[in-house]
Design a protein around this motif. Sequence first.
Motif, PDB file in Angstrom:
ATOM      1  N   ILE A 249      17.243  48.967  39.050  1.00 53.83           N
ATOM      2  CA  ILE A 249      18.038  47.799  39.429  1.00 53.83           C
ATOM      3  C   ILE A 249      17.254  46.510  39.175  1.00 53.83           C
ATOM      4  CG2 ILE A 249      18.970  46.570  41.440  1.00 53.83           C
ATOM      5  CD1 ILE A 249      20.305  49.139  42.259  1.00 53.83           C
ATOM      6  N   ASN A 250      15.956  46.522  39.431  1.00 56.53           N
ATOM      7  CA  ASN A 250      15.153  45.329  39.140  1.00 56.53           C
ATOM      8  C   ASN A 250      15.094  45.056  37.641  1.00 56.53           C
ATOM      9  OD1 ASN A 250      14.595  44.574  41.765  1.00 56.53           O
ATOM     10  ND2 ASN A 250      12.772  45.845  41.895  1.00 56.53           N
ATOM     11  N   GLY A 251      15.008  46.109  36.829  1.00 53.70           N
ATOM     12  CA  GLY A 251      15.045  45.928  35.381  1.00 53.70           C
ATOM     13  C   GLY A 251      16.387  45.394  34.923  1.00 53.70           C
ATOM     14  N   ALA A 252      17.461  45.899  35.521  1.00 51.81           N
ATOM     15  CA  ALA A 252      18.801  45.411  35.187  1.00 51.81           C
ATOM     16  C   ALA A 252      18.960  43.958  35.606  1.00 51.81           C
ATOM     17  CB  ALA A 252      19.860  46.280  35.861  1.00 51.81           C
ATOM     18  N   ARG A 253      18.383  43.592  36.740  1.00 46.70           N
ATOM     19  CA  ARG A 253      18.443  42.201  37.200  1.00 46.70           C
ATOM     20  C   ARG A 253      17.761  41.287  36.181  1.00 46.70           C
ATOM     21  NH1 ARG A 253      16.712  42.867  42.093  1.00 46.70           N
ATOM     22  NH2 ARG A 253      18.778  42.829  43.014  1.00 46.70           N
ATOM     23  N   SER A 254      16.627  41.716  35.669  1.00 48.76           N
ATOM     24  CA  SER A 254      15.918  40.938  34.656  1.00 48.76           C
ATOM     25  C   SER A 254      16.763  40.791  33.395  1.00 48.76           C
ATOM     26  CB  SER A 254      14.596  41.618  34.325  1.00 48.76           C
ATOM     27  OG  SER A 254      13.978  40.995  33.239  1.00 48.76           O
ATOM     28  N   LEU A 255      17.410  41.868  32.986  1.00 42.81           N
ATOM     29  CA  LEU A 255      18.263  41.830  31.801  1.00 42.81           C
ATOM     30  C   LEU A 255      19.415  40.854  32.000  1.00 42.81           C
ATOM     31  CD1 LEU A 255      19.286  44.894  29.737  1.00 42.81           C
ATOM     32  CD2 LEU A 255      20.967  43.192  30.288  1.00 42.81           C
ATOM     33  N   VAL A 256      20.052  40.895  33.160  1.00 44.77           N
ATOM     34  CA  VAL A 256      21.209  40.036  33.434  1.00 44.77           C
ATOM     35  C   VAL A 256      20.781  38.567  33.495  1.00 44.77           C
ATOM     36  CG1 VAL A 256      22.950  39.449  35.170  1.00 44.77           C
ATOM     37  CG2 VAL A 256      22.549  41.832  34.568  1.00 44.77           C
ATOM     38  N   ILE A 257      19.646  38.294  34.090  1.00 41.46           N
ATOM     39  CA  ILE A 257      19.176  36.912  34.201  1.00 41.46           C
ATOM     40  C   ILE A 257      18.885  36.315  32.826  1.00 41.46           C
ATOM     41  CG2 ILE A 257      17.216  35.504  34.965  1.00 41.46           C
ATOM     42  CD1 ILE A 257      17.173  37.236  37.502  1.00 41.46           C
ATOM     43  N   HIS A 258      18.361  37.119  31.906  1.00 38.79           N
ATOM     44  CA  HIS A 258      17.944  36.608  30.598  1.00 38.79           C
ATOM     45  C   HIS A 258      18.990  36.793  29.503  1.00 38.79           C
ATOM     46  CE1 HIS A 258      14.052  37.037  32.713  1.00 38.79           C
ATOM     47  NE2 HIS A 258      13.845  35.862  32.124  1.00 38.79           N
ATOM     48  N   VAL A 259      20.228  37.065  29.851  1.00 39.84           N
ATOM     49  CA  VAL A 259      21.268  37.328  28.857  1.00 39.84           C
ATOM     50  C   VAL A 259      21.742  36.056  28.162  1.00 39.84           C
ATOM     51  CG1 VAL A 259      23.311  37.208  30.318  1.00 39.84           C
ATOM     52  CG2 VAL A 259      23.222  38.839  28.469  1.00 39.84           C
ATOM     53  N   LYS A 260      21.720  34.937  28.842  1.00 34.39           N
ATOM     54  CA  LYS A 260      22.146  33.608  28.407  1.00 34.39           C
ATOM     55  C   LYS A 260      22.940  33.528  27.109  1.00 34.39           C
ATOM     56  CE  LYS A 260      18.472  31.352  30.953  1.00 34.39           C
ATOM     57  NZ  LYS A 260      18.976  31.395  32.219  1.00 34.39           N
ATOM     58  N   GLU A 261      22.305  33.166  26.011  1.00 33.44           N
ATOM     59  CA  GLU A 261      23.022  32.917  24.755  1.00 33.44           C
ATOM     60  C   GLU A 261      22.860  34.035  23.726  1.00 33.44           C
ATOM     61  OE1 GLU A 261      25.143  30.409  24.456  1.00 33.44           O
ATOM     62  OE2 GLU A 261      24.589  29.813  26.491  1.00 33.44           O
ATOM     63  N   LYS A 262      22.409  35.200  24.137  1.00 32.28           N
ATOM     64  CA  LYS A 262      22.247  36.303  23.191  1.00 32.28           C
ATOM     65  C   LYS A 262      23.622  36.743  22.686  1.00 32.28           C
ATOM     66  CE  LYS A 262      17.996  37.986  25.251  1.00 32.28           C
ATOM     67  NZ  LYS A 262      17.364  39.076  25.981  1.00 32.28           N
ATOM     68  N   THR A 263      23.659  37.215  21.446  1.00 33.94           N
ATOM     69  CA  THR A 263      24.953  37.540  20.847  1.00 33.94           C
ATOM     70  C   THR A 263      25.123  39.025  20.543  1.00 33.94           C
ATOM     71  OG1 THR A 263      24.069  37.061  18.656  1.00 33.94           O
ATOM     72  CG2 THR A 263      25.189  35.253  19.807  1.00 33.94           C
ATOM     73  N   ASP A 264      24.188  39.876  20.967  1.00 33.59           N
ATOM     74  CA  ASP A 264      24.373  41.303  20.711  1.00 33.59           C
ATOM     75  C   ASP A 264      25.456  41.853  21.631  1.00 33.59           C
ATOM     76  OD1 ASP A 264      22.642  42.826  23.084  1.00 33.59           O
ATOM     77  OD2 ASP A 264      21.907  40.827  22.579  1.00 33.59           O
ATOM     78  N   SER A 265      25.947  43.033  21.316  1.00 36.95           N
ATOM     79  CA  SER A 265      27.103  43.580  22.041  1.00 36.95           C
ATOM     80  C   SER A 265      26.805  43.846  23.516  1.00 36.95           C
ATOM     81  CB  SER A 265      27.611  44.841  21.354  1.00 36.95           C
ATOM     82  OG  SER A 265      26.593  45.812  21.278  1.00 36.95           O
ATOM     83  N   LEU A 266      25.596  44.295  23.840  1.00 33.55           N
ATOM     84  CA  LEU A 266      25.244  44.547  25.232  1.00 33.55           C
ATOM     85  C   LEU A 266      25.267  43.243  26.030  1.00 33.55           C
ATOM     86  CD1 LEU A 266      24.306  46.560  27.399  1.00 33.55           C
ATOM     87  CD2 LEU A 266      21.958  46.076  26.694  1.00 33.55           C
ATOM     88  N   SER A 267      24.710  42.192  25.470  1.00 30.75           N
ATOM     89  CA  SER A 267      24.691  40.888  26.154  1.00 30.75           C
ATOM     90  C   SER A 267      26.093  40.329  26.336  1.00 30.75           C
ATOM     91  CB  SER A 267      23.836  39.897  25.369  1.00 30.75           C
ATOM     92  OG  SER A 267      22.507  40.353  25.302  1.00 30.75           O
TER      93      SER A 267
END
Length: 147
Positions: A86-104
Motif C-alpha cells: 500500500i505504501n508503494g501504491a501510495r508513492s505511485l499514485v502521488i507521482h502519477v501527475k502528467e505521465k501518459t502511459d496506460s497505468l498512469s
Amino acid sequence: MKEVTDEIEAIAKQIDACRRLVQLPGIAWLDASMMYAKFGSAECFRRGRDASASIGLVPAHSGSGGKVTIGRITKRGDTYLRTLIINGARSLVIHVKEKTDSLSCWVRQLLNTKGFNKTIVAVANKLVRMATAMLKSGLEYRQPVAQ
C-alpha cells in the motif's frame, strides 16, 4: 535496522524473481523480497485475485436475496506485506501527475471517480495481481505504452 534491511536487499538482488518484481512501479527491494517469500513462484494461486486475497487486499462481499454488497478490504493475511504494498501504491499514485502511459491514465481516472484512498488500495491490488502474473509466467514487466 539499517544493516538488516541492507542484508535483505543484497539477498533479494541475487534472486531473479525479485529483480523482475522490482521493475513494477511502486515495488522496492524489500517489497519484492517479501512478495517472493510469501508467494514463491505463485503456482499455488489460480489467479491474481487469490494472491491479493491472501494478504487482505480484496473487498469483503456480503449479500442476501440476490443483492450483493461490496464492503471494505478484508485486512486478513500478512499485515506487513500489505502495508509495504500500500505504501508503494501510495508513492505511485502521488507521482502519477502528467505521465501518459496506460497505468498512469488508469490511476488518474480512478482518482477522479473514486478518491485518493480507494485509488491507493485499487492500485495496490493491481500491483499484487501483476506481480503474481510475473511470478507465474517468469516474464519481465513491460512498461505500458504511452497513449
